[in-house]
Design a protein around this motif. Structure first.
Motif, PDB file in Angstrom:
ATOM      1  N   ALA A   1      33.081  50.639  43.686  1.00 45.35           N
ATOM      2  CA  ALA A   1      32.251  50.657  42.479  1.00 45.35           C
ATOM      3  C   ALA A   1      31.703  52.058  42.221  1.00 45.35           C
ATOM      4  CB  ALA A   1      31.107  49.656  42.620  1.00 45.35           C
ATOM      5  N   ALA A   2      31.238  52.721  43.285  1.00 45.13           N
ATOM      6  CA  ALA A   2      30.689  54.070  43.129  1.00 45.13           C
ATOM      7  C   ALA A   2      31.780  55.062  42.747  1.00 45.13           C
ATOM      8  CB  ALA A   2      30.019  54.506  44.432  1.00 45.13           C
ATOM      9  N   THR A   3      32.963  54.920  43.336  1.00 45.12           N
ATOM     10  CA  THR A   3      34.074  55.828  43.064  1.00 45.12           C
ATOM     11  C   THR A   3      34.556  55.724  41.620  1.00 45.12           C
ATOM     12  OG1 THR A   3      34.824  55.724  45.366  1.00 45.12           O
ATOM     13  CG2 THR A   3      36.432  56.462  43.724  1.00 45.12           C
ATOM     14  N   LEU A   4      34.652  54.484  41.117  1.00 45.26           N
ATOM     15  CA  LEU A   4      35.192  54.253  39.770  1.00 45.26           C
ATOM     16  C   LEU A   4      34.100  54.111  38.714  1.00 45.26           C
ATOM     17  CD1 LEU A   4      38.057  51.712  40.615  1.00 45.26           C
ATOM     18  CD2 LEU A   4      38.188  54.208  40.395  1.00 45.26           C
ATOM     19  N   VAL A   5      32.847  54.240  39.144  1.00 42.57           N
ATOM     20  CA  VAL A   5      31.693  54.099  38.248  1.00 42.57           C
ATOM     21  C   VAL A   5      31.752  52.727  37.546  1.00 42.57           C
ATOM     22  CG1 VAL A   5      30.261  55.247  36.520  1.00 42.57           C
ATOM     23  CG2 VAL A   5      31.911  56.587  37.835  1.00 42.57           C
ATOM     24  N   LEU A   6      31.807  51.699  38.362  1.00 44.48           N
ATOM     25  CA  LEU A   6      31.815  50.321  37.880  1.00 44.48           C
ATOM     26  C   LEU A   6      30.735  49.535  38.609  1.00 44.48           C
ATOM     27  CD1 LEU A   6      35.677  49.646  38.143  1.00 44.48           C
ATOM     28  CD2 LEU A   6      34.411  50.117  36.030  1.00 44.48           C
ATOM     29  N   SER A   7      30.399  48.367  38.086  1.00 48.78           N
ATOM     30  CA  SER A   7      29.465  47.502  38.805  1.00 48.78           C
ATOM     31  C   SER A   7      30.218  46.803  39.931  1.00 48.78           C
ATOM     32  CB  SER A   7      28.865  46.460  37.865  1.00 48.78           C
ATOM     33  OG  SER A   7      29.845  45.500  37.491  1.00 48.78           O
ATOM     34  N   GLN A   8      29.487  46.365  40.958  1.00 49.04           N
ATOM     35  CA  GLN A   8      30.126  45.654  42.059  1.00 49.04           C
ATOM     36  C   GLN A   8      30.723  44.332  41.590  1.00 49.04           C
ATOM     37  OE1 GLN A   8      28.448  45.573  46.055  1.00 49.04           O
ATOM     38  NE2 GLN A   8      26.897  47.051  45.428  1.00 49.04           N
ATOM     39  N   GLU A   9      30.094  43.697  40.616  1.00 46.55           N
ATOM     40  CA  GLU A   9      30.627  42.444  40.083  1.00 46.55           C
ATOM     41  C   GLU A   9      31.988  42.674  39.411  1.00 46.55           C
ATOM     42  OE1 GLU A   9      29.682  39.295  40.428  1.00 46.55           O
ATOM     43  OE2 GLU A   9      28.210  40.103  41.832  1.00 46.55           O
ATOM     44  N   THR A  10      32.093  43.798  38.698  1.00 45.77           N
ATOM     45  CA  THR A  10      33.371  44.122  38.063  1.00 45.77           C
ATOM     46  C   THR A  10      34.444  44.360  39.116  1.00 45.77           C
ATOM     47  OG1 THR A  10      32.262  45.105  36.140  1.00 45.77           O
ATOM     48  CG2 THR A  10      34.551  45.738  36.532  1.00 45.77           C
ATOM     49  N   VAL A  11      34.078  45.058  40.189  1.00 44.07           N
ATOM     50  CA  VAL A  11      35.031  45.305  41.273  1.00 44.07           C
ATOM     51  C   VAL A  11      35.467  43.989  41.906  1.00 44.07           C
ATOM     52  CG1 VAL A  11      35.351  46.327  43.552  1.00 44.07           C
ATOM     53  CG2 VAL A  11      34.170  47.623  41.759  1.00 44.07           C
ATOM     54  N   LYS A  12      34.519  43.083  42.115  1.00 51.30           N
ATOM     55  CA  LYS A  12      34.856  41.777  42.688  1.00 51.30           C
ATOM     56  C   LYS A  12      35.858  41.038  41.795  1.00 51.30           C
ATOM     57  CE  LYS A  12      30.538  40.900  45.201  1.00 51.30           C
ATOM     58  NZ  LYS A  12      29.326  40.050  45.273  1.00 51.30           N
ATOM     59  N   THR A  13      35.675  41.162  40.488  1.00 50.09           N
ATOM     60  CA  THR A  13      36.592  40.527  39.546  1.00 50.09           C
ATOM     61  C   THR A  13      37.987  41.120  39.679  1.00 50.09           C
ATOM     62  OG1 THR A  13      34.810  40.057  37.971  1.00 50.09           O
ATOM     63  CG2 THR A  13      37.060  40.076  37.113  1.00 50.09           C
ATOM     64  N   TYR A  14      38.053  42.456  39.770  1.00 46.35           N
ATOM     65  CA  TYR A  14      39.355  43.118  39.946  1.00 46.35           C
ATOM     66  C   TYR A  14      40.026  42.671  41.241  1.00 46.35           C
ATOM     67  CZ  TYR A  14      39.117  46.431  36.038  1.00 46.35           C
ATOM     68  OH  TYR A  14      39.103  46.998  34.782  1.00 46.35           O
ATOM     69  N   VAL A  15      39.252  42.608  42.330  1.00 42.90           N
ATOM     70  CA  VAL A  15      39.808  42.198  43.621  1.00 42.90           C
ATOM     71  C   VAL A  15      40.361  40.786  43.533  1.00 42.90           C
ATOM     72  CG1 VAL A  15      39.278  41.683  46.030  1.00 42.90           C
ATOM     73  CG2 VAL A  15      38.317  43.733  44.966  1.00 42.90           C
ATOM     74  N   SER A  16      39.620  39.896  42.894  1.00 45.17           N
ATOM     75  CA  SER A  16      40.063  38.509  42.730  1.00 45.17           C
ATOM     76  C   SER A  16      41.368  38.444  41.937  1.00 45.17           C
ATOM     77  CB  SER A  16      38.975  37.692  42.032  1.00 45.17           C
ATOM     78  OG  SER A  16      39.400  36.361  41.840  1.00 45.17           O
ATOM     79  N   ARG A  17      41.455  39.225  40.861  1.00 42.21           N
ATOM     80  CA  ARG A  17      42.671  39.250  40.045  1.00 42.21           C
ATOM     81  C   ARG A  17      43.864  39.767  40.843  1.00 42.21           C
ATOM     82  NH1 ARG A  17      40.331  42.142  34.572  1.00 42.21           N
ATOM     83  NH2 ARG A  17      39.107  40.376  33.760  1.00 42.21           N
ATOM     84  N   ILE A  18      43.638  40.811  41.626  1.00 50.77           N
ATOM     85  CA  ILE A  18      44.707  41.398  42.425  1.00 50.77           C
ATOM     86  C   ILE A  18      45.251  40.370  43.414  1.00 50.77           C
ATOM     87  CG2 ILE A  18      45.176  43.098  44.247  1.00 50.77           C
ATOM     88  CD1 ILE A  18      43.125  44.931  42.761  1.00 50.77           C
ATOM     89  N   LEU A  19      44.355  39.694  44.113  1.00 51.50           N
ATOM     90  CA  LEU A  19      44.785  38.696  45.092  1.00 51.50           C
ATOM     91  C   LEU A  19      45.559  37.571  44.422  1.00 51.50           C
ATOM     92  CD1 LEU A  19      41.615  38.408  47.373  1.00 51.50           C
ATOM     93  CD2 LEU A  19      43.652  39.814  47.713  1.00 51.50           C
ATOM     94  N   THR A  20      45.096  37.146  43.245  1.00 56.06           N
ATOM     95  CA  THR A  20      45.758  36.060  42.521  1.00 56.06           C
ATOM     96  C   THR A  20      47.149  36.485  42.058  1.00 56.06           C
ATOM     97  OG1 THR A  20      43.658  35.131  41.770  1.00 56.06           O
ATOM     98  CG2 THR A  20      45.624  34.524  40.529  1.00 56.06           C
ATOM     99  N   LYS A  21      47.238  37.670  41.450  1.00 54.84           N
ATOM    100  CA  LYS A  21      48.522  38.137  40.917  1.00 54.84           C
ATOM    101  C   LYS A  21      49.559  38.356  42.016  1.00 54.84           C
ATOM    102  CE  LYS A  21      47.162  40.471  36.615  1.00 54.84           C
ATOM    103  NZ  LYS A  21      47.211  41.762  35.879  1.00 54.84           N
TER     104      LYS A  21
END
Length: 219
Positions: A179-199
């Protein structure tokens, strides 16, 4: 009351096995349902008792912990079991192979009891247990050996941002660090991680790390 987390302990060293069982059974939310000293027995007992977590040694007779893990949690297993691998060495190639076989994480045998208990609870919840620094050391050390010839990221079904997040996961960054590296919220990062695992049809971050290294997404 919530049912206790059911644990199977597999280790060929009686003192370690008994120690683990004593520590685990002393917790009100944990219960040892079986113990064994070899991988074949671990597979048979796990299929019989359906524990929430198998605490699995790597080097055992009859069937080692890697093969036992593959049979219980590997690709194609209809009802995979959560496996927490324990080992004496934090840079053991066999541990990497166990993670590749489907384990949800690993820790050292000399970890404090509280760490073992926390690890069991983490794995039982469906989360992966692989410390960022261990990711960098363990998987990075064997990256060249485990990457198939001609591995390519061209056909990875992820968006550019998802690929970026996957690379950071594989580099050992936590959600907060991503989140700090990409300047995103942790919730947004969690969403990305969930999508990656699903895909990618992966169960947890450990499998995501293995996938990234095998596809050559990180070096």
């Amino acid at each position: 009351m919530t049912a206790p987390i059911r644990v199977l302990v597999a280790d060929d060293q009686p003192l370690i096995r008994a120690g683990f069982a004593t520590i685990i059974d002393a917790q009100p939310d944990l219960e040892v349902v079986a113990e064994c000293s070899d991988g074949r027995a671990a597979v048979d007992l796990a299929r019989r008792h359906r524990p929430d977590v198998v605490v699995m040694d790597v080097r055992m007779p009859v069937l080692d912990g890697i093969e036992a893990t593959r049979l219980l949690a590997g690709a194609g297993v209809a009802e995979p079991v959560n496996v927490l691998v324990v080992t004496t060495f934090n840079l053991d190639a066999y541990v990497y192979e166990a993670l590749r076989a489907g384990a949800s994480g690993f820790m050292l045998k000399d970890a404090p009891p509280a760490q073992l208990l926390a690890g069991i609870r983490t794995v039982a919840s469906g989360a992966a247990l692989l410390a960022p620094e261990v990711t960098r050391q363990l998987v990075g050390r064997y990256a060249d050996r485990i990457r198939p010839p001609g591995a390519s990221s061209d056909d990875v079904p992820l968006t550019p941002r998802e690929l970026e997040v996957l690379r950071l996961i594989a580099s050992g960054l936590s959600n907060a660090e991503i989140a700090a590296t990409l300047v995103l919220s942790q919730e947004t990062v969690k969403t990305y991680v969930s999508r990656i695992l699903t895909k990618l049809d992966l169960r947890n971050r450990v499998q995501a790390v293995v996938y990234a290294y095998r596809r050559g997404l990180v070096t």
